[in-house]
Design a protein around this motif. Structure first.
Motif, PDB file in Angstrom:
ATOM      1  N   ALA C  15     -10.934   8.381 -30.439  1.00 38.34           N
ATOM      2  CA  ALA C  15      -9.594   8.815 -30.846  1.00 38.34           C
ATOM      3  C   ALA C  15      -9.399  10.297 -30.528  1.00 38.34           C
ATOM      4  O   ALA C  15      -8.334  10.708 -30.054  1.00 38.34           O
ATOM      5  N   SER C  16     -10.447  11.105 -30.771  1.00 40.87           N
ATOM      6  CA  SER C  16     -10.348  12.538 -30.465  1.00 40.87           C
ATOM      7  C   SER C  16     -10.153  12.765 -28.978  1.00 40.87           C
ATOM      8  O   SER C  16      -9.362  13.621 -28.567  1.00 40.87           O
ATOM      9  N   MET C  19      -6.685  12.112 -28.109  1.00 43.56           N
ATOM     10  CA  MET C  19      -5.801  13.198 -28.547  1.00 43.56           C
ATOM     11  C   MET C  19      -5.849  14.365 -27.561  1.00 43.56           C
ATOM     12  O   MET C  19      -4.818  14.887 -27.143  1.00 43.56           O
ATOM     13  N   LEU C  20      -7.057  14.755 -27.153  1.00 43.99           N
ATOM     14  CA  LEU C  20      -7.178  15.874 -26.217  1.00 43.99           C
ATOM     15  C   LEU C  20      -6.611  15.496 -24.850  1.00 43.99           C
ATOM     16  O   LEU C  20      -5.945  16.306 -24.198  1.00 43.99           O
ATOM     17  N   MET C  22      -4.211  13.455 -24.285  1.00 49.55           N
ATOM     18  CA  MET C  22      -2.760  13.483 -24.404  1.00 49.55           C
ATOM     19  C   MET C  22      -2.246  14.916 -24.245  1.00 49.55           C
ATOM     20  O   MET C  22      -1.295  15.173 -23.518  1.00 49.55           O
ATOM     21  N   MET C  23      -2.926  15.831 -24.919  1.00 47.58           N
ATOM     22  CA  MET C  23      -2.521  17.232 -24.840  1.00 47.58           C
ATOM     23  C   MET C  23      -2.583  17.731 -23.388  1.00 47.58           C
ATOM     24  O   MET C  23      -1.630  18.325 -22.879  1.00 47.58           O
ATOM     25  N   ILE C  26       0.126  15.943 -20.983  1.00 42.55           N
ATOM     26  CA  ILE C  26       1.499  16.433 -21.141  1.00 42.55           C
ATOM     27  C   ILE C  26       1.610  17.865 -20.613  1.00 42.55           C
ATOM     28  O   ILE C  26       2.569  18.223 -19.926  1.00 42.55           O
ATOM     29  N   THR C  27       0.590  18.688 -20.913  1.00 34.78           N
ATOM     30  CA  THR C  27       0.622  20.076 -20.454  1.00 34.78           C
ATOM     31  C   THR C  27       0.671  20.146 -18.931  1.00 34.78           C
ATOM     32  O   THR C  27       1.484  20.878 -18.351  1.00 34.78           O
ATOM     33  N   VAL C  30       4.090  19.073 -17.624  1.00 32.80           N
ATOM     34  CA  VAL C  30       5.088  20.142 -17.752  1.00 32.80           C
ATOM     35  C   VAL C  30       4.848  21.217 -16.691  1.00 32.80           C
ATOM     36  O   VAL C  30       5.789  21.692 -16.041  1.00 32.80           O
ATOM     37  N   THR C  43       3.328   9.542 -17.084  1.00 34.46           N
ATOM     38  CA  THR C  43       2.972  10.282 -18.300  1.00 34.46           C
ATOM     39  C   THR C  43       3.563   9.617 -19.544  1.00 34.46           C
ATOM     40  O   THR C  43       2.864   9.379 -20.530  1.00 34.46           O
ATOM     41  N   LEU C  44       4.851   9.294 -19.481  1.00 32.36           N
ATOM     42  CA  LEU C  44       5.523   8.670 -20.625  1.00 32.36           C
ATOM     43  C   LEU C  44       4.803   7.404 -21.063  1.00 32.36           C
ATOM     44  O   LEU C  44       4.516   7.200 -22.239  1.00 32.36           O
ATOM     45  N   VAL C  47       1.064   8.104 -22.313  1.00 33.86           N
ATOM     46  CA  VAL C  47       1.069   8.737 -23.630  1.00 33.86           C
ATOM     47  C   VAL C  47       1.426   7.713 -24.700  1.00 33.86           C
ATOM     48  O   VAL C  47       0.733   7.586 -25.716  1.00 33.86           O
ATOM     49  N   SER C  48       2.510   6.973 -24.482  1.00 37.94           N
ATOM     50  CA  SER C  48       2.965   6.051 -25.528  1.00 37.94           C
ATOM     51  C   SER C  48       1.973   4.922 -25.745  1.00 37.94           C
ATOM     52  O   SER C  48       1.567   4.649 -26.871  1.00 37.94           O
ATOM     53  N   MET C  52      -1.422   7.335 -27.633  1.00 39.47           N
ATOM     54  CA  MET C  52      -0.959   7.201 -29.011  1.00 39.47           C
ATOM     55  C   MET C  52      -1.641   6.032 -29.703  1.00 39.47           C
ATOM     56  O   MET C  52      -2.128   6.128 -30.828  1.00 39.47           O
ATOM     57  N   LEU C  55      -5.384   6.717 -30.241  1.00 38.03           N
ATOM     58  CA  LEU C  55      -5.554   7.780 -31.227  1.00 38.03           C
ATOM     59  C   LEU C  55      -5.340   7.250 -32.650  1.00 38.03           C
ATOM     60  O   LEU C  55      -6.149   7.493 -33.551  1.00 38.03           O
TER      61      LEU C  55
END
Ligand code: NA
Ligand code: NA
Lengths: 435, 353, 160
Positions: C15-16, C19-20, C22-23, C26-27, C30, C43-44, C47-48, C52, C55
């Motif tokens: 899960a961790s 999470m990382l 995902m960060m 997305i970064t 962008v 990405t969308l 992530v979803s 998610m 996580l």
């Protein structure tokens, strides 16, 4: 038994189970499954189980919640507030109750970098409360300040509560973030005014230890003031200038927090593990309540309870004042028992239909609801922030002392609420400018 | 009196929910003399968009709107004919033709039955158009533009003409256009007003980039349907016919209103330049040429030709039927739908074993 | 019980990682958009449906393991020890039932999605069926964690 009766009994049983220490998400979820099986049959319940968790968790908009949690936890595990706190203190020391005012200000800053109230109170209590106690501050004032100012975490954006509300009520999270800004600052200013007046009238509240920092201490504090303001600038600036969306801002913020921590050489393995671990735990424990609440939504909708409830409220009067009064009573009563996220998710299925049919602005309503929920965080007997601070200080200040110290802040919260209700523009002006 | 739950995931401002569910419920009550009492839920609180089909199959709701594009692998036939979305642009003939096809084509009927839903009428969006923050009228202008697209055909085309297809939720369209992370959105022109896009997308190009109609506007739970009397089933069919007429009329007005309000607010509305329109036309021809293969390979339809041709036949049949009909006349459209669709459906057998 | 503990730590690590990831994803998305006017395709969707879902569901067992579920302690704390123990055991039994139901249904859903090769609506073919498996795995982890906590609490004759 009619479906409506099942709905009412289900609600009562869920509340009873919650009071008996059954985890909130579990109580909501299990009652819903049983209730639906009673009203219809187990097939409908199986259908709900299979149609809910995956489809709701897998939402782009919700991804902001864990990211903002991670950002906040990185800030606290790498001690990002200390420099800001010390610098604020240098400048506010002369004011009556300067250290308490410093704490409110630092909480407001931290709130702008953290998605949750409890995280805000937790980060600040470790630093600010011992500082105030060592300076001879009244124990109630010292702890009350942090417990109450911690609640700014959910009003000042970013805010996990606002994200959950926005996704649930289908209101733009960006607008909600904007809307929370002024009410958050207003709350902080009202706290500060109250502290100043009280200390002016009763100087012994703020202790007597003289504050004479050495030039080296001053310089050191100022050198380390930049991290938090920089992070806030990156996150809010990025949203305002359109480099990223409010949803993406969480990830960018977490990333920026790590970069800042690395620059300060605080990004140790221990700090990382602590922050990520806390973020995973918070996320999972919030989402299990979210899932229970989604089950509960379907159960209640199928029972017809929300509609009956909304009709009953509206049959008395459709005046916004009456509806808000009813909502406030519900939150203040239940807020004594249940923490804010559980309460938000428990009540939205009942309240959103009411708001929809009464024509109240959903953004404004959201801000009022968040403020009400925040009050719940510091009211006895269950005030999550209070327990958290009590725990963080290893019971150095007792629960009754903290609750007593909070009384004044609670009174100020009521004032803030009335102001927010009387002047919707305070919440709605900023979003109307931006969108 | 039979009360039941009806769910549509759109906001009540969208005709699929407003005319199609909220006003439809009033109509059903009226036509059944209060015997049928739908309780309507709009929005995603009761069922997530992707969960509607399963929700009605499991009897969480007794009738739902379900957009089949959300469940491509569950509804291959409905999605195979949706591949032609880029090729049509008249909502009135489309809504009736899709209904006609969906209630008569053997493969499509088998699919509804297999997935546990009784199909009783269609919806359709208006043709999507381009709403942009800067003028996009020519092939040169669309180059490098970030376009929010929903669906595979249009995103392939956008990519071919040098744009960048972007997938963001419709709830983030406004922010994207405002902040410049999007240059264009392809959506119905009604969104100029409904989602306030006219504030952030001042340049609208009337280039048709597809309609969406796949899946039932009213999909009934089979056992609920079977438990209704013949008269009640007849009432629901009539309610479908009239509500479809109302939906297309209301949507057309919303589109007109959206474009008018956009111009009032100082926005520009363009026809596409020849090169851009030509590129879309040429792409449509290619879609048509490849649609049989796609239906066979991507969606696993064995007799792809028969199904697609049947669908295209229904489309031309309705284009002919509507020639000379006043497309704003609710009664006339309702009568046509009754005569050419629902009167041919036997309420004693349709949707039953 | 040690095995359950390590199982849950393992899933929390996954899960961790989600999470990382995902960060970072997305970064980068962008950054690529801002500097290169490009995008990380999907990405969308990733992530979803992947980050998610992993996580949240893979983190559940660890939360139970550490007893960090959000509960209302107040009334229980006013009761005698034996009553606290009884309430805790009740909560455990309810929890076992609840997560067994969730496990069973999500297992079926994952199997069906796998057989259908479930996809999501997107600009391209995007498989989501693998993500479905995070649910039964996650729910099984919670179930085992509750069982382990239940036994611990019985052995110690004390609510956790
Ligand atoms: Na905040
Ligand atoms: Na409380």
């Amino acid at each position: 038994m009619s479906n409506l009766e099942v709905g009412i009994w289900g609600t009562v049983i869920a509340l009873a189970l919650i009071a008996l220490r059954v985890p909130v998400g579990l109580a909501l979820g299990l009652v819903s499954i049983a209730g639906i099986a009673v009203m219809f049959n187990m097939n409908v319940a199986w259908g709900m189980i299979s149609a809910t968790p995956f489809d709701y968790v897998g939402q782009w908009e919700l991804s902001a919640a864990p990211m903002f949690l991670l950002m906040g936890f990185i800030c606290s595990s790498t001690d990002m507030t200390r420099g800001l706190f010390l610098s604020l203190r240098l400048y506010l020391a002369r004011l009556p109750g300067g250290l308490a005012i410093t704490s409110v200000g630092a909480c407001a800053f931290f709130a702008a970098a953290s998605g949750s109230s409890v995280a805000t109170a937790s980060a600040m209590s470790r630093m600010a409360v011992p500082e105030m106690l060592n300076n001879g501050y009244d124990r109630g004032l010292a702890t009350g300040t942090i417990a109450a100012s911690g609640t700014l975490g959910s009003l000042i954006p970013p805010s996990v509560l606002l994200i959950l509300y926005g996704v649930y009520a289908q209101v733009s999270v960006g607008q909600l973030f904007m809307a929370g800004f002024i009410p958050g600052i207003l709350s902080a200013l009202i706290y500060i005014a109250m502290i100043m007046v009280r200390v002016k009238l009763k100087p012994e509240l703020a202790g007597t230890v003289a504050f004479n920092p050495t030039p080296e201490e001053r310089a050191a504090a100022l050198r380390d003031v930049w991290p938090l303001p920089t992070l806030i600038l990156v996150v809010l600036g990025g949203i305002f200038t359109g480099v990223f969306s409010p949803t993406e801002a969480g990830a960018l913020g977490a990333f920026a927090a790590m970069v800042i921590a690395a620059l300060r050489r605080k990004l140790t393995r221990g700090a990382m593990i602590e922050a990520v671990g806390q973020a995973v735990v918070s996320t999972a424990s919030i989402f299990i309540i979210l899932i229970g609440s989604l089950f509960f939504t379907r159960f209640l909708a199928l029972s017809g309870f929300p509609r009956a409830f909304s009709d009953a409220i509206l049959s008395v009067s459709t005046d916004a004042w009456w509806i808000l009064l009813a909502v406030a009573v519900i939150y203040l009563v239940l807020g004594m028992l249940i923490d804010s996220i559980g309460l938000l998710l428990l009540t939205l299925p009942i309240l959103i239909p009411l708001v929809d049919s009464s024509g109240i602005n959903a953004v404004w309503f959201g801000i009022i609801v968040i403020k009400l929920l925040e009050v719940g965080l510091i009211t006895p007997p269950i005030g999550l922030n209070v327990y958290m601070i009590n725990g963080a200080l290893n019971n150095r200040v007792t629960l009754p002392e903290i609750f007593r110290g909070i009384t004044w802040f609670l009174a100020m919260d009521i004032v803030t609420l009335l102001i927010l209700i009387l002047f919707p523009a305070l919440s709605l002006w900023l979003p109307s400018m931006a969108y | 009196e039979t009360s039941f739950i009806a769910n549509s995931f759109y906001d009540a401002a969208v005709p699929m929910s407003g005319e199609g569910y909220v006003k439809w419920a009033e109509l059903v009550k009226e036509l059944s003399d209060g015997e049928l009492m739908p309780e309507v839920y709009t929005g995603t609180v009761l069922l997530a968009p992707r969960a509607a089909l399963q929700g009605v199959r499991d009897n969480v709701a007794q009738v739902v709107h379900h957009a089949a594009i959300y469940t491509p692998s569950e509804l291959p036939v409905a999605n195979a004919v949706q591949e032609l979305g880029f090729n049509y642009s008249d909502p009135v003939s489309t809504i009736f033709a899709v209904t006609d096809f969906s209630m008569n084509n053997t493969e499509q009927l088998a699919e509804w039955k297999d997935k546990g839903v009784v199909y009783l009428g269609a919806y359709t969006t208006p043709p999507y158009i381009l709403m942009c923050s800067s003028p996009v009228r020519t092939l040169a202008e669309i180059k490098g533009k970030r376009v929010r697209t929903a669906g595979s055909a249009v995103s392939v085309w956008v990519e071919e003409v040098g744009g960048i297809p972007v997938n963001v939720p419709s709830s983030e369209m406004y922010t994207g256009l405002e902040r410049g992370t999007l240059d264009c959105a392809t959506n119905a022109a009604s969104d100029l007003v409904d989602r306030s896009l006219l504030e952030v997308a001042e340049h609208t190009t009337l280039l048709h980039t597809g309609m969406y109609w796949s899946g039932p506007q009213w999909g009934y739970n089979p056992s609920f349907w079977a438990g209704l009397s013949e008269t009640q089933r007849g009432v629901l069919m009539e309610a479908s016919a009239r509500s479809m007429a109302r939906m297309v009329i209301a949507y057309a007005m919303k589109v007109e209103n959206g474009l008018a309000k956009a111009e009032e607010a100082g926005g520009q509305v363009y026809e596409p330049a020849e090169d851009l329109a030509g590129s879309a036309d040429e792409f449509r021809d290619r879609v048509l040429a490849s649609v049989y293969d796609k239906a066979r390979e991507q969606y696993g339809l064995e007799n792809a030709e028969a199904v697609i041709d049947d669908f295209r036949g229904a489309m031309s049949k309705w284009q002919d039927l509507l020639a000379g009909v006043d497309l704003q006349d609710e009664d006339a459209l309702t009568a046509l739908a009754m005569e050419h669709i629902y009167n041919g459906i036997d309420p004693t057998t349709y949707g039953l074993e | 019980m040690q095995a359950v503990r390590w199982l849950n730590i393992g899933s929390a690590i996954l899960a961790s990682i989600a999470m990382l990831a995902m960060m970072v994803n997305i970064t980068i998305d962008v950054a690529v958009r801002y500097f290169l006017n490009g995008q990380i395709v999907g990405t969308l969707e990733i992530v979803s449906f992947y980050y998610m879902v992993s996580l949240v569901f893979l983190g559940l067992g660890y939360v139970e393991q550490r007893n960090e579920n959000i509960r209302v302690d107040l009334f229980a704390l006013m009761m005698p020890q034996w009553a606290q123990l009884a309430l805790y055991l009740l909560a455990c039994v309810l929890g076992l039932g609840f997560f067994a139901l969730l496990f069973w249904q999500s297992l079926h859903d994952a199997l069906r999605a796998t057989l259908n090769g479930e996809e999501a609506m997107s600009n391209f073919a995007f498989y989501i069926w693998p993500a479905r498996w995070a649910l039964p795995v996650g729910f099984a982890c919670v179930f085992l964690a509750i069982l382990s906590n239940l036994l611990t609490s019985i052995i110690r004759r004390k609510a956790l």
